[in-house]
Motif scaffolding. Sequence first.
Motif, PDB file in Angstrom:
ATOM      1  N   ARG A 276      48.861 -64.407 -16.484  1.00 46.89           N
ATOM      2  CA  ARG A 276      48.260 -65.099 -17.622  1.00 46.89           C
ATOM      3  C   ARG A 276      49.240 -66.136 -18.128  1.00 46.89           C
ATOM      4  N   PHE A 277      48.732 -67.326 -18.209  1.00 49.92           N
ATOM      5  CA  PHE A 277      49.559 -68.410 -18.726  1.00 49.92           C
ATOM      6  C   PHE A 277      49.218 -68.620 -20.193  1.00 49.92           C
ATOM      7  N   PRO A 278      50.191 -68.924 -20.984  1.00 46.37           N
ATOM      8  CA  PRO A 278      49.884 -69.169 -22.396  1.00 46.37           C
ATOM      9  C   PRO A 278      49.071 -70.454 -22.538  1.00 46.37           C
ATOM     10  N   ARG A 279      48.138 -70.445 -23.502  1.00 46.58           N
ATOM     11  CA  ARG A 279      47.323 -71.645 -23.753  1.00 46.58           C
ATOM     12  C   ARG A 279      48.183 -72.703 -24.400  1.00 46.58           C
ATOM     13  N   LEU A 280      47.968 -73.920 -23.960  1.00 44.29           N
ATOM     14  CA  LEU A 280      48.697 -75.041 -24.560  1.00 44.29           C
ATOM     15  C   LEU A 280      48.159 -75.317 -25.953  1.00 44.29           C
ATOM     16  N   PRO A 281      49.011 -75.794 -26.828  1.00 48.46           N
ATOM     17  CA  PRO A 281      48.493 -76.221 -28.142  1.00 48.46           C
ATOM     18  C   PRO A 281      47.460 -77.324 -27.948  1.00 48.46           C
ATOM     19  N   HIS A 282      46.564 -77.425 -28.898  1.00 52.39           N
ATOM     20  CA  HIS A 282      45.457 -78.378 -28.796  1.00 52.39           C
ATOM     21  C   HIS A 282      45.950 -79.808 -28.550  1.00 52.39           C
ATOM     22  N   ALA A 283      47.039 -80.195 -29.154  1.00 51.36           N
ATOM     23  CA  ALA A 283      47.535 -81.566 -29.014  1.00 51.36           C
ATOM     24  C   ALA A 283      48.064 -81.838 -27.607  1.00 51.36           C
ATOM     25  N   LEU A 284      48.457 -80.790 -26.867  1.00 53.28           N
ATOM     26  CA  LEU A 284      49.028 -80.984 -25.533  1.00 53.28           C
ATOM     27  C   LEU A 284      48.029 -80.769 -24.406  1.00 53.28           C
ATOM     28  N   ARG A 285      46.835 -80.347 -24.741  1.00 49.61           N
ATOM     29  CA  ARG A 285      45.832 -80.143 -23.698  1.00 49.61           C
ATOM     30  C   ARG A 285      45.383 -81.485 -23.139  1.00 49.61           C
ATOM     31  N   PRO A 286      45.044 -81.523 -21.840  1.00 49.99           N
ATOM     32  CA  PRO A 286      44.552 -82.782 -21.267  1.00 49.99           C
ATOM     33  C   PRO A 286      43.208 -83.155 -21.899  1.00 49.99           C
ATOM     34  N   LEU A 287      43.004 -84.445 -22.040  1.00 53.79           N
ATOM     35  CA  LEU A 287      41.787 -84.964 -22.651  1.00 53.79           C
ATOM     36  C   LEU A 287      40.626 -84.815 -21.672  1.00 53.79           C
ATOM     37  N   ARG A 288      39.576 -84.116 -22.116  1.00 52.48           N
ATOM     38  CA  ARG A 288      38.371 -83.979 -21.295  1.00 52.48           C
ATOM     39  C   ARG A 288      37.238 -84.715 -21.989  1.00 52.48           C
ATOM     40  N   LEU A 289      36.677 -85.672 -21.313  1.00 47.87           N
ATOM     41  CA  LEU A 289      35.558 -86.421 -21.874  1.00 47.87           C
ATOM     42  C   LEU A 289      34.280 -85.609 -21.719  1.00 47.87           C
ATOM     43  N   PRO A 290      33.489 -85.504 -22.759  1.00 45.73           N
ATOM     44  CA  PRO A 290      32.245 -84.738 -22.669  1.00 45.73           C
ATOM     45  C   PRO A 290      31.155 -85.549 -21.978  1.00 45.73           C
ATOM     46  N   LEU A 291      31.254 -85.668 -20.678  1.00 44.62           N
ATOM     47  CA  LEU A 291      30.274 -86.432 -19.909  1.00 44.62           C
ATOM     48  C   LEU A 291      29.125 -85.529 -19.508  1.00 44.62           C
ATOM     49  N   GLY A 292      27.956 -86.081 -19.466  1.00 45.68           N
ATOM     50  CA  GLY A 292      26.779 -85.328 -19.077  1.00 45.68           C
ATOM     51  C   GLY A 292      26.620 -85.324 -17.571  1.00 45.68           C
ATOM     52  N   SER A 293      25.441 -84.972 -17.142  1.00 43.32           N
ATOM     53  CA  SER A 293      25.141 -84.953 -15.721  1.00 43.32           C
ATOM     54  C   SER A 293      25.044 -86.393 -15.207  1.00 43.32           C
TER      55      SER A 293
END
Length: 165
Positions: free
Chosen positions: A4-21
């Motif tokens: 189990r890897f620790p979750r990154l803080p929100h500011a360090l998470r990679p940016l995921r664009l909410p793209l649709g289908s």
Amino acid sequence: MTPRFPRLPHALRPLRLPLGSPLQLVLLACSFALAGYAGVRLFAGDWFGVALWFVGAALLHDLVLLPLYAAADRAALRAAGRAGRRAWVAYVRVPAVLSGLLLLVWFPLIAGQVDRRRYRLTTGLSPDGFLARWLLITAVLFGGSALVLVVRLRRAAKHRPPAVH
């Protein structure tokens, strides 16, 4: 056992664009292309008049119409709340909004403020009868909404357990 890897803080998470289908993206691109084409065609003639119309329509809506229908909605909510029927307001809102939208779109024809000869030459149709048809559509919308309310109330009454005496 997987590590189990620790979750990154929100500011360090990679940016995921909410793209649709892919279909949603194609439809969105097509709608932007169509809107752009319509805008270019619309502004090609009298761009100043069109821009003035848009600004005037936005000001009319924001300064006059929005306060009017917000006040009417509050009055309906207040009256229904006093009667203990607050949920019934939706059955008035929907036909009122649809009727108002039809009135807004077709106002010159409903009010009879159209050059009859020019309208007939352009469309091949008579400009008569728009007020009667709008009133009929409004009556059908409110009647249909009332019918849906009655059906739902009866269905709810059937499924309600009998009152204990």
